[in-house]
Design a protein around this motif. Structure first.
Motif, mmCIF file in Angstrom:
data_model
loop_
_atom_site.group_PDB
_atom_site.id
_atom_site.type_symbol
_atom_site.label_atom_id
_atom_site.label_comp_id
_atom_site.label_asym_id
_atom_site.label_seq_id
_atom_site.Cartn_x
_atom_site.Cartn_y
_atom_site.Cartn_z
ATOM 1 N N PHE A 28 13.884 19.291 -15.347
ATOM 2 C CA PHE A 28 14.669 17.781 -16.126
ATOM 3 C C PHE A 28 12.945 17.504 -16.202
ATOM 4 O O PHE A 28 12.086 17.185 -17.103
ATOM 5 N N LEU A 29 11.926 18.046 -14.700
ATOM 6 C CA LEU A 29 10.500 17.328 -15.086
ATOM 7 C C LEU A 29 9.858 17.941 -15.855
ATOM 8 O O LEU A 29 9.073 17.636 -16.880
ATOM 9 N N GLU A 77 6.765 15.839 -3.068
ATOM 10 C CA GLU A 77 6.161 14.932 -2.708
ATOM 11 C C GLU A 77 4.697 14.699 -3.928
ATOM 12 O O GLU A 77 4.068 13.649 -3.718
ATOM 13 N N ARG A 78 5.314 14.672 -4.981
ATOM 14 C CA ARG A 78 4.528 13.766 -6.533
ATOM 15 C C ARG A 78 5.334 12.395 -6.887
ATOM 16 O O ARG A 78 5.125 11.062 -7.798
ATOM 17 N N VAL A 79 6.694 12.970 -7.581
ATOM 18 C CA VAL A 79 7.663 12.201 -8.279
ATOM 19 C C VAL A 79 8.492 11.849 -7.444
ATOM 20 O O VAL A 79 9.312 12.989 -6.824
ATOM 21 N N VAL A 80 9.040 10.288 -7.725
ATOM 22 C CA VAL A 80 10.401 10.417 -8.180
ATOM 23 C C VAL A 80 11.578 9.846 -9.469
ATOM 24 O O VAL A 80 11.280 8.802 -10.049
ATOM 25 N N VAL A 81 12.232 10.836 -9.227
ATOM 26 C CA VAL A 81 13.352 10.260 -10.295
ATOM 27 C C VAL A 81 14.549 9.197 -9.548
ATOM 28 O O VAL A 81 15.660 10.111 -8.192
ATOM 29 N N LYS A 82 14.549 8.614 -10.564
ATOM 30 C CA LYS A 82 16.248 7.420 -10.239
ATOM 31 C C LYS A 82 17.058 8.114 -10.852
ATOM 32 O O LYS A 82 16.770 7.747 -12.309
ATOM 33 N N TRP A 83 17.730 8.313 -10.392
ATOM 34 C CA TRP A 83 19.709 8.520 -11.410
ATOM 35 C C TRP A 83 20.445 7.382 -11.445
ATOM 36 O O TRP A 83 21.054 7.790 -11.074
ATOM 37 N N LEU A 84 20.538 7.068 -13.463
ATOM 38 C CA LEU A 84 21.758 5.750 -12.142
ATOM 39 C C LEU A 84 22.821 6.485 -12.241
ATOM 40 O O LEU A 84 23.378 7.099 -13.242
ATOM 41 N N THR A 85 23.342 6.092 -11.558
ATOM 42 C CA THR A 85 25.130 6.411 -11.251
ATOM 43 C C THR A 85 25.961 6.445 -12.543
ATOM 44 O O THR A 85 26.620 7.152 -12.374
ATOM 45 N N VAL A 86 25.830 5.112 -12.778
ATOM 46 C CA VAL A 86 26.498 4.541 -14.431
ATOM 47 C C VAL A 86 24.917 4.486 -14.924
ATOM 48 O O VAL A 86 24.168 3.713 -14.965
ATOM 49 N N ARG A 107 -0.975 -2.804 -10.681
ATOM 50 C CA ARG A 107 -1.092 -1.132 -9.972
ATOM 51 C C ARG A 107 -0.436 -1.541 -8.369
ATOM 52 O O ARG A 107 -0.707 -0.348 -7.829
ATOM 53 N N HIS A 108 -0.311 -2.649 -7.809
ATOM 54 C CA HIS A 108 0.788 -2.868 -6.659
ATOM 55 C C HIS A 108 2.434 -2.125 -6.954
ATOM 56 O O HIS A 108 2.982 -3.140 -6.238
ATOM 57 N N THR A 109 2.354 -1.224 -7.459
ATOM 58 C CA THR A 109 3.698 -0.720 -7.635
ATOM 59 C C THR A 109 3.737 0.634 -7.484
ATOM 60 O O THR A 109 2.545 1.744 -7.904
ATOM 61 N N ALA A 110 5.123 1.595 -7.777
ATOM 62 C CA ALA A 110 4.712 2.253 -7.765
ATOM 63 C C ALA A 110 4.391 3.335 -9.160
ATOM 64 O O ALA A 110 5.405 2.262 -9.719
ATOM 65 N N PRO A 111 3.926 4.078 -9.886
ATOM 66 C CA PRO A 111 2.880 4.453 -10.793
ATOM 67 C C PRO A 111 4.292 5.049 -11.837
ATOM 68 O O PRO A 111 5.057 5.400 -11.285
ATOM 69 N N PRO A 112 4.543 4.140 -12.922
ATOM 70 C CA PRO A 112 5.989 4.296 -13.910
ATOM 71 C C PRO A 112 5.144 5.333 -14.338
ATOM 72 O O PRO A 112 4.527 4.841 -15.445
ATOM 73 N N TYR A 113 5.894 6.096 -14.330
ATOM 74 C CA TYR A 113 5.643 7.525 -14.988
ATOM 75 C C TYR A 113 6.227 7.377 -16.928
ATOM 76 O O TYR A 113 5.884 7.442 -18.283
ATOM 77 N N ALA A 114 7.785 7.495 -16.622
ATOM 78 C CA ALA A 114 8.845 7.675 -18.174
ATOM 79 C C ALA A 114 10.555 6.616 -17.601
ATOM 80 O O ALA A 114 11.064 6.443 -16.127
ATOM 81 N N LEU A 130 14.502 6.834 -14.355
ATOM 82 C CA LEU A 130 13.330 6.438 -14.146
ATOM 83 C C LEU A 130 12.693 7.235 -13.810
ATOM 84 O O LEU A 130 13.117 7.800 -12.509
ATOM 85 N N VAL A 131 11.713 7.069 -13.699
ATOM 86 C CA VAL A 131 10.037 8.396 -13.571
ATOM 87 C C VAL A 131 9.213 7.420 -13.114
ATOM 88 O O VAL A 131 8.193 7.091 -13.612
ATOM 89 N N THR A 132 9.022 7.875 -11.520
ATOM 90 C CA THR A 132 7.745 6.633 -11.021
ATOM 91 C C THR A 132 6.730 7.621 -9.978
ATOM 92 O O THR A 132 7.865 8.556 -9.598
ATOM 93 N N GLY A 133 6.309 7.381 -9.836
ATOM 94 C CA GLY A 133 5.138 8.017 -8.853
ATOM 95 C C GLY A 133 6.112 8.700 -7.134
ATOM 96 O O GLY A 133 5.949 7.295 -7.205
ATOM 97 N N TYR A 134 6.121 9.191 -6.154
ATOM 98 C CA TYR A 134 5.973 9.158 -4.828
ATOM 99 C C TYR A 134 5.087 8.325 -3.961
ATOM 100 O O TYR A 134 3.478 8.826 -4.689
#
Length: 380
Positions: A28-29, A77-86, A107-114, A130-134
């Motif tokens: 997906f990425l 170890e770079r990106v986190v993808v949160k898949w919504l179960t619903v 900047r005090h959060t995980a970088p939001p990518y997409a 939701l795609v954010t930085g790790y």
């Protein structure tokens, strides 16, 4: 079933979301490097880290044990993808928060990518991922903060107070912020009545759902608890901003380079909650979570109740002092209405009891421990 490139992404609620290790999240990425075909849409915030590209070996995937409501996959170890179960219908609070915090340079959060959305047959758009930085070496507050409570350390609370203040200063510049200067007396009065009515409703629901000795204790203290909520009815001139909505220590990560606040989805247990509320709502949830940490330290780490209560009180006051100073430094001290903190804390404990009764019965010891401690101290 819909697809995005060669990746089996779907908008069907009866289809399992990608899981760590099945390769779908990495694919997906890679697909996001190209234009996203309809009916999908991609909101981009910050540039994605380079790779993986289509045709290249997939990055390694792993899951995150702490993510329960949805399913998160760490990729490379770079990106986190949160898949919504619903899939969640738009508008969704996270999208506005991501866009605005990126714009103002918070900047005090995980970088939001997409954010990936899809349009359904009826034209309604829903959020899929939701795609954010790790954040390397990250631990949430139900781990690191319990360590602090067990050790009796409270210096961290200064950092948390400043972080919360910086977050609110950033969110307060989101459009639609309202306050005494932009609302008439009748609207403000209704808002105060709504705040009080909602809190009393939470108390009533907690009384109804809590059984046994804890329920008896609550019923015996129902009058005192409602009295603690009454200042909400008089707060007709409070300022309202876009808040986090579910700000507790579990949403504060301590990672290799500091602290970060995450998860702007709002409170999953309060369906009627609006994103624009008094800042004191977030503050009260954060301070009560410190008291919950103390209860966890008692139950799971064998901490002495008196020492844990002292730690919680000190950490709470340290956090509030730093938060007030942060608002003053940002030129917005009026964002915090001190009258609302105590009532919102009581309401939050009621909501914790409701959550426990509906979803996690073993959690009841924490809000009950806080209430018993608080009223015992007041009596003494």
């Amino acid at each position: 079933m819909l697809s995005l490139g060669e990746t089996p992404v779907t908008d069907r609620e009866d289809t399992a979301v990608p899981r760590a290790g099945d390769g779908r999240t990495s694919a997906f990425l890679a697909a996001l490097r190209s234009p996203v075909p309809p009916p999908f849409s991609l909101r981009r915030y910050l540039p994605l880290p380079d790779g993986p590209h289509q045709g290249e070996p997939a990055w390694q995937e792993r899951g995150i044990d702490a993510d329960q409501t949805n399913h998160s996959v760490v990729v490379g170890e770079r990106v986190v993808v949160k898949w919504l179960t619903v899939p969640a219908p738009l508008p969704h609070p996270t999208l506005a928060a991501f866009a605005h915090l990126t714009e103002v340079g918070f900047r005090h959060t995980a970088p939001p990518y997409a954010a990936l959305t899809v349009a359904g047959p009826s034209g309604t758009e829903r959020l899929l991922a939701l795609v954010t930085g790790y954040l390397p070496e990250a631990r949430d507050g139900w781990e690191w903060c319990v360590d602090e409570a067990e050790a009796g350390r409270t210096a961290f609370a200064t950092t948390l107070g400043r972080l919360a203040a910086d977050l609110h200063l950033a969110l307060a510049t989101l459009p639609s912020t309202v306050g005494p200067s932009s609302t008439g007396p009748s609207t403000a009065a209704l808002s105060a009545a709504a705040l009080f009515g909602r809190a009393v409703g939470a108390l009533g629901e907690a009384l109804e759902l809590t059984d046994g000795a804890d329920g008896a204790w609550l019923r015996a203290h129902a009058g005192a608890l409602e009295a603690e909520l009454k200042p909400l009815a008089a707060a007709a001139d409070h300022t309202t901003i876009r808040i986090h909505g579910d700000l507790h220590v579990g949403q504060i990560l301590r990672w290799r380079d500091g602290y970060a606040v995450i998860d702007f989805d709002g409170n999953p247990t309060v369906a009627e909650a609006e994103p624009y509320q008094p800042a004191a709502r977030d503050v009260a949830q954060l301070t009560t979570s410190l008291e919950h940490v103390a209860q966890v330290a008692i139950k799971r780490r064998g901490a002495a109740p008196s020492a844990a209560a002292t730690w919680a009180a000190t950490a709470r006051e340290t956090l509030l002092t730093a938060y007030r100073a942060g608002l003053r430094a940002g030129g917005r001290p009026e964002l915090l209405d001190e009258r609302l903190i105590g009532p919102f804390e009581i309401e939050q404990e009621c909501r914790e009891l409701i959550y426990s009764a509906r979803h996690l019965p073993r959690w009841r010891y924490a809000p009950m421990g806080v209430l018993r401690t608080r009223f015992t101290e007041e009596t003494t």
